[in-house]
Write a protein that holds these residues in place. Structure first.
Motif, mmCIF file in Angstrom:
data_model
loop_
_atom_site.group_PDB
_atom_site.id
_atom_site.type_symbol
_atom_site.label_atom_id
_atom_site.label_comp_id
_atom_site.label_asym_id
_atom_site.label_seq_id
_atom_site.Cartn_x
_atom_site.Cartn_y
_atom_site.Cartn_z
ATOM 1 N N LEU A 183 0.814 -1.210 0.000
ATOM 2 C CA LEU A 183 0.000 0.000 0.000
ATOM 3 C C LEU A 183 0.854 1.270 0.000
ATOM 4 C CD1 LEU A 183 -2.822 -1.017 2.501
ATOM 5 C CD2 LEU A 183 -2.879 -1.035 -0.001
ATOM 6 N N VAL A 184 2.104 1.163 0.455
ATOM 7 C CA VAL A 184 2.963 2.348 0.539
ATOM 8 C C VAL A 184 4.277 2.207 -0.227
ATOM 9 C CG1 VAL A 184 1.984 3.101 2.742
ATOM 10 C CG2 VAL A 184 3.980 1.602 2.734
ATOM 11 N N THR A 185 4.602 1.004 -0.687
ATOM 12 C CA THR A 185 5.866 0.761 -1.376
ATOM 13 C C THR A 185 5.636 0.654 -2.876
ATOM 14 O OG1 THR A 185 6.594 -0.506 0.558
ATOM 15 C CG2 THR A 185 7.907 -0.725 -1.442
ATOM 16 N N PRO B 73 5.990 -0.562 -6.646
ATOM 17 C CA PRO B 73 6.286 -1.923 -7.114
ATOM 18 C C PRO B 73 7.775 -2.203 -7.320
ATOM 19 C CG PRO B 73 4.382 -1.087 -8.255
ATOM 20 C CD PRO B 73 4.929 0.051 -7.447
ATOM 21 N N GLU B 74 8.515 -1.266 -7.855
ATOM 22 C CA GLU B 74 9.934 -1.511 -8.136
ATOM 23 C C GLU B 74 10.795 -1.560 -6.876
ATOM 24 O OE1 GLU B 74 9.062 2.847 -8.353
ATOM 25 O OE2 GLU B 74 8.157 1.110 -9.301
ATOM 26 N N GLU B 75 10.244 -1.162 -5.718
ATOM 27 C CA GLU B 75 10.991 -1.175 -4.459
ATOM 28 C C GLU B 75 10.539 -2.278 -3.503
ATOM 29 O OE1 GLU B 75 10.937 2.699 -2.673
ATOM 30 O OE2 GLU B 75 11.528 3.678 -4.550
ATOM 31 N N ARG B 76 9.546 -3.052 -3.874
ATOM 32 C CA ARG B 76 9.030 -4.106 -2.988
ATOM 33 C C ARG B 76 10.060 -5.212 -2.811
ATOM 34 N NH1 ARG B 76 3.029 -4.149 -5.658
ATOM 35 N NH2 ARG B 76 2.495 -2.072 -4.885
ATOM 36 N N GLU B 77 10.096 -5.767 -1.612
ATOM 37 C CA GLU B 77 11.024 -6.857 -1.309
ATOM 38 C C GLU B 77 10.240 -8.082 -0.842
ATOM 39 O OE1 GLU B 77 15.093 -4.607 -0.108
ATOM 40 O OE2 GLU B 77 13.767 -5.154 1.539
ATOM 41 N N THR B 78 10.583 -9.216 -1.431
ATOM 42 C CA THR B 78 9.952 -10.482 -1.106
ATOM 43 C C THR B 78 11.044 -11.527 -0.949
ATOM 44 O OG1 THR B 78 8.079 -9.878 -2.508
ATOM 45 C CG2 THR B 78 8.258 -12.198 -1.859
#
Length: 66
Positions: A49-51, A53-58
Motif C-alpha cells: 500500500l505504501v511501497t 512496485p519496483e521497491e518491494r522486497e519479497t
C-alpha cells in the motif's frame, strides 16, 4: 515451518516478476543436482500500500530434498 535445508532468495521488484525467481531456482538446482523438497513459500517484507512496485522486497524460500 518445515525442517531441512532451504534456499532463501531476496527478490526486489514487482510481485508479477517473482515467477522468474522460481525459474532461476530450478536452473540452479539442476546444475547442482539438488531436488526440491516439495514446499515453497514467500515472505513479503514491504507493504504494497505504501511501497512502489519496483521497491518491494519479497523473500522466496524453497525447501531442498534430503
Amino acid at each position: 515451518s518445515p525442517a531441512g535445508s532451504a534456499l532463501r532468495l531476496l527478490h526486489r521488484g514487482p510481485y508479477d516478476e517473482i515467477a522468474s525467481v522460481y525459474g532461476k531456482v530450478a536452473a540452479w538446482m539442476a546444475v547442482h543436482g539438488v531436488g526440491e523438497g516439495g514446499v515453497t513459500w514467500e515472505q513479503y517484507l514491504s507493504d504494497p500500500l505504501v511501497t512502489p512496485p519496483e521497491e518491494r522486497e519479497t523473500v522466496v524460500y524453497v525447501l531442498l530434498a534430503e
